[in-house]
Design a protein around this motif. Sequence first.
Motif, PDB file in Angstrom:
ATOM      1  N   SER A   1     -18.237   6.132   9.528  1.00 19.11           N
ATOM      2  CA  SER A   1     -17.696   5.002   8.600  1.00 19.11           C
ATOM      3  C   SER A   1     -16.589   5.471   7.969  1.00 19.11           C
ATOM      4  CB  SER A   1     -18.926   4.440   7.507  1.00 19.11           C
ATOM      5  OG  SER A   1     -19.198   5.386   6.500  1.00 19.11           O
ATOM      6  N   HIS A   2     -15.792   4.409   7.761  1.00 19.73           N
ATOM      7  CA  HIS A   2     -14.382   4.668   6.723  1.00 19.73           C
ATOM      8  C   HIS A   2     -14.299   3.820   5.798  1.00 19.73           C
ATOM      9  CE1 HIS A   2     -13.392   7.520  10.113  1.00 19.73           C
ATOM     10  NE2 HIS A   2     -13.607   6.858  10.679  1.00 19.73           N
TER      11      HIS A   2
ATOM     12  N   SER B   1     -11.622  -0.480  -0.179  1.00 18.09           N
ATOM     13  CA  SER B   1     -12.902  -1.358   0.697  1.00 18.09           C
ATOM     14  C   SER B   1     -13.962  -0.775   0.661  1.00 18.09           C
ATOM     15  CB  SER B   1     -12.288  -1.598   1.997  1.00 18.09           C
ATOM     16  OG  SER B   1     -12.539  -0.249   2.558  1.00 18.09           O
ATOM     17  N   GLU B   2     -14.978  -1.601   1.112  1.00 19.77           N
ATOM     18  CA  GLU B   2     -16.645  -1.107   1.026  1.00 19.77           C
ATOM     19  C   GLU B   2     -16.232  -0.059   2.512  1.00 19.77           C
ATOM     20  OE1 GLU B   2     -19.904  -2.686   0.367  1.00 19.77           O
ATOM     21  OE2 GLU B   2     -18.589  -3.222  -1.447  1.00 19.77           O
ATOM     22  N   ARG B   3     -17.184   0.800   2.761  1.00 21.87           N
ATOM     23  CA  ARG B   3     -17.243   1.753   3.821  1.00 21.87           C
ATOM     24  C   ARG B   3     -17.563   0.875   5.133  1.00 21.87           C
ATOM     25  NH1 ARG B   3     -18.422   6.865   1.632  1.00 21.87           N
ATOM     26  NH2 ARG B   3     -16.931   6.795  -0.225  1.00 21.87           N
ATOM     27  N   PHE B   4     -16.884   0.903   5.778  1.00 25.00           N
ATOM     28  CA  PHE B   4     -17.194  -0.106   6.945  1.00 25.00           C
ATOM     29  C   PHE B   4     -17.546   0.781   8.257  1.00 25.00           C
ATOM     30  CE2 PHE B   4     -12.786  -0.726   8.880  1.00 25.00           C
ATOM     31  CZ  PHE B   4     -12.052  -0.543   7.997  1.00 25.00           C
TER      32      PHE B   4
ATOM     33  N   CYS C   1      -8.318   6.589   3.536  1.00 24.20           N
ATOM     34  CA  CYS C   1      -9.667   6.570   3.475  1.00 24.20           C
ATOM     35  C   CYS C   1     -10.281   7.493   2.682  1.00 24.20           C
ATOM     36  CB  CYS C   1      -9.969   7.041   5.153  1.00 24.20           C
ATOM     37  SG  CYS C   1     -11.758   7.013   5.461  1.00 24.20           S
ATOM     38  N   GLY C   2     -11.187   6.611   1.771  1.00 26.19           N
ATOM     39  CA  GLY C   2     -11.789   7.204   0.770  1.00 26.19           C
ATOM     40  C   GLY C   2     -12.446   8.502   1.037  1.00 26.19           C
ATOM     41  N   PRO C   3     -13.379   8.337   2.014  1.00 21.21           N
ATOM     42  CA  PRO C   3     -14.162   9.759   2.411  1.00 21.21           C
ATOM     43  C   PRO C   3     -13.564  10.859   3.070  1.00 21.21           C
ATOM     44  CG  PRO C   3     -14.975   7.875   3.499  1.00 21.21           C
ATOM     45  CD  PRO C   3     -14.017   7.330   2.764  1.00 21.21           C
TER      46      PRO C   3
ATOM     47  N   ASP D   1      -9.870  15.420   5.833  1.00 19.57           N
ATOM     48  CA  ASP D   1      -9.057  15.151   7.155  1.00 19.57           C
ATOM     49  C   ASP D   1      -7.723  14.456   7.321  1.00 19.57           C
ATOM     50  OD1 ASP D   1     -11.417  15.954   8.952  1.00 19.57           O
ATOM     51  OD2 ASP D   1     -12.296  14.421   7.342  1.00 19.57           O
ATOM     52  N   LYS D   2      -7.094  14.337   6.066  1.00 18.00           N
ATOM     53  CA  LYS D   2      -5.776  13.655   5.952  1.00 18.00           C
ATOM     54  C   LYS D   2      -5.822  12.433   6.581  1.00 18.00           C
ATOM     55  CE  LYS D   2      -3.208  18.161   5.423  1.00 18.00           C
ATOM     56  NZ  LYS D   2      -4.321  18.681   4.751  1.00 18.00           N
ATOM     57  N   MET D   3      -6.694  11.895   6.416  1.00 21.93           N
ATOM     58  CA  MET D   3      -6.730  10.368   7.146  1.00 21.93           C
ATOM     59  C   MET D   3      -6.320   9.319   5.901  1.00 21.93           C
ATOM     60  SD  MET D   3     -10.049   8.134   8.363  1.00 21.93           S
ATOM     61  CE  MET D   3      -9.757   6.645   9.281  1.00 21.93           C
ATOM     62  N   VAL D   4      -4.792   9.335   6.506  1.00 17.76           N
ATOM     63  CA  VAL D   4      -3.810   8.266   5.645  1.00 17.76           C
ATOM     64  C   VAL D   4      -3.115   7.479   6.555  1.00 17.76           C
ATOM     65  CG1 VAL D   4      -3.914   9.940   3.382  1.00 17.76           C
ATOM     66  CG2 VAL D   4      -1.938  10.232   5.428  1.00 17.76           C
ATOM     67  N   GLY D   5      -2.356   6.444   5.928  1.00 20.79           N
ATOM     68  CA  GLY D   5      -1.587   5.609   6.743  1.00 20.79           C
ATOM     69  C   GLY D   5      -0.467   4.945   5.769  1.00 20.79           C
TER      70      GLY D   5
END
Length: 128
Positions: free
Chosen positions: A75-76, A88-91, A111-113, A118-122
Motif C-alpha cells: 500500500s502507498h 491521502s489514505e493508504r491505498f 509517499c508517506g511510508p 525508498d525515496k518514493m517521491v514525485g
Amino acid sequence: MRSVLLAAGLLLAATASHAADPSVCPEAEARFAKLGLARPDGPLVLLYKFTFCPPQMTVKAGATVTFVNVDPRTSHSVWFKDAGREESERFFPEDRWTTRFDTPGEYRYLCGPHWESDKMVGVLRVEK
Ligand SMILES: [Cu+2]
C-alpha cells in the motif's frame, strides 16, 4: 572542466528524483494493462515498486490527476506535504486516488511510508 562538473551535477540531481531502474515504469504500465483497470480521462500516475511513474509530470491547472497503485501487495499514499495538504489514505493494490491543483506551480509530493526508506517521491508541475 566547469561544464563537465555542471553536467555531472545535473545528472546527479536527475537521478535522485527518478526511478533508479529505468525498467520500473514500463513494467508499471504493463501491470496496469494486465490488471485491466479503467484508464482515467486525465493524467495518470502509477505507483509501483516504490516509484511514482512518471516521477515528474506536467499538467494543466484544474486537471484531475489520478494515482493508481499497481503493486501486487504494497500500500502507498500520496502526500503533497510542502503544499500543506493532507496525506491521502493508504491505498491498496488496484485502488486509485485523485487530486487537482488550480494554481500553477511546482508541487513536490511523496509517499508517506516510503519516501524516506525508498525515496518514493514525485513532482507535479501545474501550468496555466
Ligand atoms: Cu509507497
